[in-house]
Write a protein that holds these residues in place. Sequence first.
Motif, PDB file in Angstrom:
ATOM      1  N   LYS A 290       0.827  -1.207   0.000  1.00 38.43           N
ATOM      2  CA  LYS A 290       0.000   0.000   0.000  1.00 38.43           C
ATOM      3  C   LYS A 290       0.861   1.258   0.000  1.00 38.43           C
ATOM      4  O   LYS A 290       0.577   2.235  -0.705  1.00 38.43           O
ATOM      5  CB  LYS A 290      -0.923  -0.013   1.223  1.00 38.43           C
TER       6      LYS A 290
ATOM      7  N   GLU B 241       1.038   4.522  -2.657  1.00 38.62           N
ATOM      8  CA  GLU B 241       0.800   5.886  -2.196  1.00 38.62           C
ATOM      9  C   GLU B 241       1.939   6.805  -2.598  1.00 38.62           C
ATOM     10  O   GLU B 241       1.727   7.974  -2.938  1.00 38.62           O
ATOM     11  CB  GLU B 241       0.602   5.904  -0.673  1.00 38.62           C
TER      12      GLU B 241
ATOM     13  N   SER C 195      -7.338   7.560  -3.813  1.00 44.10           N
ATOM     14  CA  SER C 195      -6.038   7.173  -4.369  1.00 44.10           C
ATOM     15  C   SER C 195      -6.022   7.077  -5.886  1.00 44.10           C
ATOM     16  O   SER C 195      -5.079   6.554  -6.463  1.00 44.10           O
ATOM     17  CB  SER C 195      -5.580   5.820  -3.778  1.00 44.10           C
TER      18      SER C 195
END
Length: 280
Positions: free
Chosen positions: A76, A80, A144
Amino acid sequence: MHTLWKGAISFGLVNVPIKMFAATEEKDIHMKYIHKECGSSLSYVKKCNNCEREVPWEEIAKGYEYEPGHYVIFEKEELERLNTEATKEIKILDFVDLTDIDPIYFQKTYYLSPGDTGSNAYNLLLESLRQTGKIGIATVTLRSKSTLAAIRIVDGCIAMETIFYPDEIRSVKQVPNLPENVQVNDKELTMAKMLIDQLSGPFEPEKYTDEYRAALMEAIEQKIAGKEVKAAPEVQRTNVIDLMSALQASLDAVKPKAEGKGGKTAGKGRGRGKVKETVS
């Protein structure tokens, strides 16, 4: 309304603090998968076919399958870091006319209200868009994902429409069997245009209803009450086989309505709802 997102609209060096709200709400009737044998709802389990066990969230990553059975894995935090534009900013890049954008580009609408500060800047942008008749083309990151957006006015409120990137729109050249040279019969064309004229009128969204959702809710209520579910009556179709006859029959069918209203009439919408099947 529940605030979905807080940030700001920027154009040039002007910064407009805003709060975002969903402009639409889903009316689909959600159903769960049920085990017919015992009547219990089924749970969604993430199971590894190789290890033959349920996998907890902390052991799950995202992967891209670059060839069958082979993946590159991303945590993750890696994803990001790649998203350099993940800021709380709706950045307007250009101003264009709304008519310049084909409706195929539009995705979802959000209402934007003034933030706790900066109402003067909000009012300035709203009135500037209203008087110029322009809309802003912006970039924004939501959940995102970077996307394009159109900033426009809806009933005195600044609204944001997320829109597809050009490479996300499929070319019509991929559609099979499209006619290359369109040729139609002149008489049929005249009658078709007459039918369109008879069925034309102002857009009145309040007269369109989701008939399937209404029928499903009625069936649900009948089942709760222990009654037999009544099937919907079959739609009566005329046995019209040729195009000219179909056009004439259609014109004959709408003329009484048009005459009763003293002119043109608009066709009634027949919404087709969706039933989403979910698991608990």
